[in-house]
Design a protein around this motif. Structure first.
Motif, PDB file in Angstrom:
ATOM      1  N   ARG A   1      11.838  56.048  25.893  1.00  0.00           N
ATOM      2  CA  ARG A   1      11.456  54.679  25.601  1.00  0.00           C
ATOM      3  C   ARG A   1      10.485  55.085  24.533  1.00  0.00           C
ATOM      4  NH1 ARG A   1      14.906  52.534  25.369  1.00  0.00           N
ATOM      5  NH2 ARG A   1      13.855  50.746  24.991  1.00  0.00           N
ATOM      6  N   PRO A   2      10.238  54.677  23.282  1.00  0.00           N
ATOM      7  CA  PRO A   2       9.761  54.707  22.251  1.00  0.00           C
ATOM      8  C   PRO A   2       8.447  53.894  22.334  1.00  0.00           C
ATOM      9  CG  PRO A   2      11.385  53.578  21.372  1.00  0.00           C
ATOM     10  CD  PRO A   2      11.932  53.756  22.757  1.00  0.00           C
ATOM     11  N   LEU A   3       7.540  53.987  23.454  1.00  0.00           N
ATOM     12  CA  LEU A   3       6.420  52.948  23.476  1.00  0.00           C
ATOM     13  C   LEU A   3       5.515  52.960  22.383  1.00  0.00           C
ATOM     14  CD1 LEU A   3       6.025  53.959  27.193  1.00  0.00           C
ATOM     15  CD2 LEU A   3       7.239  51.837  26.276  1.00  0.00           C
ATOM     16  N   ARG A   4       5.368  54.131  21.745  1.00  0.00           N
ATOM     17  CA  ARG A   4       4.311  54.095  20.614  1.00  0.00           C
ATOM     18  C   ARG A   4       4.771  53.334  19.661  1.00  0.00           C
ATOM     19  NH1 ARG A   4       2.012  60.363  20.445  1.00  0.00           N
ATOM     20  NH2 ARG A   4       0.780  60.210  22.525  1.00  0.00           N
ATOM     21  N   GLY A   5       6.238  53.599  19.355  1.00  0.00           N
ATOM     22  CA  GLY A   5       6.926  52.778  18.394  1.00  0.00           C
ATOM     23  C   GLY A   5       6.718  51.216  18.774  1.00  0.00           C
ATOM     24  N   TYR A   6       7.044  50.885  19.879  1.00  0.00           N
ATOM     25  CA  TYR A   6       6.795  49.420  20.242  1.00  0.00           C
ATOM     26  C   TYR A   6       5.511  48.910  19.812  1.00  0.00           C
ATOM     27  CZ  TYR A   6      11.250  50.159  22.807  1.00  0.00           C
ATOM     28  OH  TYR A   6      12.524  50.571  23.251  1.00  0.00           O
ATOM     29  N   VAL A   7       4.547  49.717  20.202  1.00  0.00           N
ATOM     30  CA  VAL A   7       3.287  49.195  20.027  1.00  0.00           C
ATOM     31  C   VAL A   7       2.925  48.996  18.420  1.00  0.00           C
ATOM     32  CG1 VAL A   7       0.746  49.859  20.078  1.00  0.00           C
ATOM     33  CG2 VAL A   7       2.266  50.389  21.953  1.00  0.00           C
ATOM     34  N   LEU A   8       3.563  49.879  17.608  1.00  0.00           N
ATOM     35  CA  LEU A   8       3.450  49.878  16.044  1.00  0.00           C
ATOM     36  C   LEU A   8       4.053  48.605  15.682  1.00  0.00           C
ATOM     37  CD1 LEU A   8       2.229  50.765  13.669  1.00  0.00           C
ATOM     38  CD2 LEU A   8       4.406  52.238  13.433  1.00  0.00           C
ATOM     39  N   VAL A   9       5.327  48.307  16.379  1.00  0.00           N
ATOM     40  CA  VAL A   9       6.114  47.115  15.941  1.00  0.00           C
ATOM     41  C   VAL A   9       5.477  45.932  16.228  1.00  0.00           C
ATOM     42  CG1 VAL A   9       8.183  45.938  16.382  1.00  0.00           C
ATOM     43  CG2 VAL A   9       8.470  48.142  15.833  1.00  0.00           C
ATOM     44  N   MET A  10       4.850  45.840  17.677  1.00  0.00           N
ATOM     45  CA  MET A  10       4.094  44.441  17.762  1.00  0.00           C
ATOM     46  C   MET A  10       2.972  44.408  17.050  1.00  0.00           C
ATOM     47  SD  MET A  10       4.407  44.542  22.296  1.00  0.00           S
ATOM     48  CE  MET A  10       3.473  45.944  22.381  1.00  0.00           C
ATOM     49  N   ALA A  11       2.325  45.469  16.715  1.00  0.00           N
ATOM     50  CA  ALA A  11       1.037  45.233  15.816  1.00  0.00           C
ATOM     51  C   ALA A  11       1.353  44.870  14.776  1.00  0.00           C
ATOM     52  CB  ALA A  11       0.109  46.678  15.870  1.00  0.00           C
ATOM     53  N   VAL A  12       2.439  45.233  13.876  1.00  0.00           N
ATOM     54  CA  VAL A  12       2.794  44.798  12.568  1.00  0.00           C
ATOM     55  C   VAL A  12       2.949  43.219  12.733  1.00  0.00           C
ATOM     56  CG1 VAL A  12       4.760  45.025  10.860  1.00  0.00           C
ATOM     57  CG2 VAL A  12       3.589  46.798  11.820  1.00  0.00           C
ATOM     58  N   PHE A  13       3.933  43.033  13.756  1.00  0.00           N
ATOM     59  CA  PHE A  13       4.344  41.433  13.941  1.00  0.00           C
ATOM     60  C   PHE A  13       2.985  40.694  14.282  1.00  0.00           C
ATOM     61  CE2 PHE A  13       5.004  37.809  16.722  1.00  0.00           C
ATOM     62  CZ  PHE A  13       6.021  37.092  16.095  1.00  0.00           C
ATOM     63  N   ALA A  14       1.954  41.355  14.972  1.00  0.00           N
ATOM     64  CA  ALA A  14       0.775  40.401  15.206  1.00  0.00           C
ATOM     65  C   ALA A  14      -0.245  40.243  14.054  1.00  0.00           C
ATOM     66  CB  ALA A  14      -0.213  41.197  16.274  1.00  0.00           C
ATOM     67  N   ALA A  15      -0.202  41.268  13.059  1.00  0.00           N
ATOM     68  CA  ALA A  15      -0.729  41.272  11.819  1.00  0.00           C
ATOM     69  C   ALA A  15      -0.034  40.477  10.916  1.00  0.00           C
ATOM     70  CB  ALA A  15      -0.873  42.607  11.302  1.00  0.00           C
ATOM     71  N   LEU A  16       1.081  40.267  10.838  1.00  0.00           N
ATOM     72  CA  LEU A  16       1.547  39.194   9.898  1.00  0.00           C
ATOM     73  C   LEU A  16       1.557  37.815  10.412  1.00  0.00           C
ATOM     74  CD1 LEU A  16       5.267  41.105   9.382  1.00  0.00           C
ATOM     75  CD2 LEU A  16       3.369  40.815   7.771  1.00  0.00           C
ATOM     76  N   VAL A  17       1.678  37.575  11.547  1.00  0.00           N
ATOM     77  CA  VAL A  17       1.187  36.407  12.156  1.00  0.00           C
ATOM     78  C   VAL A  17      -0.209  35.949  11.843  1.00  0.00           C
ATOM     79  CG1 VAL A  17       1.155  34.814  14.245  1.00  0.00           C
ATOM     80  CG2 VAL A  17       3.172  36.231  13.948  1.00  0.00           C
ATOM     81  N   ALA A  18      -1.212  36.884  12.214  1.00  0.00           N
ATOM     82  CA  ALA A  18      -2.591  36.564  11.809  1.00  0.00           C
ATOM     83  C   ALA A  18      -2.768  36.433  10.326  1.00  0.00           C
ATOM     84  CB  ALA A  18      -3.470  37.880  12.273  1.00  0.00           C
ATOM     85  N   GLY A  19      -2.232  37.167   9.459  1.00  0.00           N
ATOM     86  CA  GLY A  19      -2.203  37.032   8.011  1.00  0.00           C
ATOM     87  C   GLY A  19      -1.840  35.676   7.681  1.00  0.00           C
ATOM     88  N   ALA A  20      -0.494  35.288   8.083  1.00  0.00           N
ATOM     89  CA  ALA A  20      -0.173  34.149   7.690  1.00  0.00           C
ATOM     90  C   ALA A  20      -0.985  32.789   8.146  1.00  0.00           C
ATOM     91  CB  ALA A  20       1.228  33.939   8.312  1.00  0.00           C
ATOM     92  N   ALA A  21      -1.778  32.929   9.539  1.00  0.00           N
ATOM     93  CA  ALA A  21      -2.288  32.003  10.005  1.00  0.00           C
ATOM     94  C   ALA A  21      -3.387  31.887   9.159  1.00  0.00           C
ATOM     95  CB  ALA A  21      -2.625  32.411  11.664  1.00  0.00           C
ATOM     96  N   GLY A  22      -4.314  33.140   8.517  1.00  0.00           N
ATOM     97  CA  GLY A  22      -5.508  33.159   7.845  1.00  0.00           C
ATOM     98  C   GLY A  22      -5.061  32.299   6.517  1.00  0.00           C
ATOM     99  N   LEU A  23      -3.887  32.630   6.125  1.00  0.00           N
ATOM    100  CA  LEU A  23      -3.402  31.768   4.821  1.00  0.00           C
ATOM    101  C   LEU A  23      -3.330  30.348   5.047  1.00  0.00           C
ATOM    102  CD1 LEU A  23      -0.795  34.294   3.336  1.00  0.00           C
ATOM    103  CD2 LEU A  23      -2.936  33.683   2.376  1.00  0.00           C
TER     104      LEU A  23
END
Length: 190
Positions: free
Chosen positions: A40-62
């Motif tokens: 189970r690639p847990l570190r990879g999942y953390v990175l994918v979730m972090a990218v998703f959260a960053a994109l959502v935060a960036g869009a919300a900031g825009l």
């Protein structure tokens, strides 16, 4: 009694916060326990979730920076378009043979699937590659990303978003009609 309290007080170790190494080792132990011997690639999942959260935060900031207002609600027609459009776009990106070149770095072909669809397995070369492979081969997983994109599209460019969602909704409807037609032909020939 006071001697007992004093003796207990002396033997009790003060609680301290774990060091950085201790926290990392505890996290590794938890991950090993969770995996239970599976890959189970847990570190990879953390990175994918972090990218998703960053994109959502960036869009919300825009949204906030541009002074745009969120819609008071999403009407039933828009919800239907976004729902069906999300379904079809997720299947197109994750299962269509034509979109397989997008998935090649993260997947390995394993066979044909439903009509005009392929089955692929996530590559396991690295945790991140594996996690992205699981994401791009799973229409259910992509639904979250696509629906979020349509939601922000509804804020920034509602007309374009409706057009794109309506196009994929029409494709989803056409797919179901094709399947019904094929079933009708099979029934007529049987």
């Amino acid at each position: 009694m006071s001697e007992r309290r004093t003796a207990r007080h002396r033997t009790a170790q003060p609680r301290t916060a774990p060091s950085g190494d201790g926290v990392a080792e505890a996290a590794r132990d938890e991950a090993r326990t969770y995996r239970h011997g599976e890959d189970r690639p847990l570190r990879g999942y953390v990175l994918v979730m972090a990218v998703f959260a960053a994109l959502v935060a960036g869009a919300a900031g825009l949204v906030a920076a541009s002074g745009r207002r969120l819609p008071h609600g999403i009407g039933p027609w828009d919800l239907l378009l976004i729902t069906a459009g999300t379904h079809k776009l997720a299947r197109t990106l994750s299962k269509d043979a034509v979109t397989s070149p997008i998935r090649v770095p993260f997947t390995r072909y394993s066979g044909t699937g439903g009509p005009a669809e392929v089955m692929e397995d996530a590559r396991t070369a690295s945790g991140v590659r594996h996690a992205i492979g699981e994401l791009v081969t799973c229409p259910f997983c992509l639904d979250m990303w696509i629906a979020t994109g349509f939601a922000f599209g509804h804020v920034f460019a509602p007309r374009v978003t409706r057009l794109v969602a309506a196009t994929f909704t029409a494709l989803a409807g056409a797919d179901f009609l094709q399947l019904l037609y094929a079933r009708g032909q099979q029934a007529a020939g049987a």
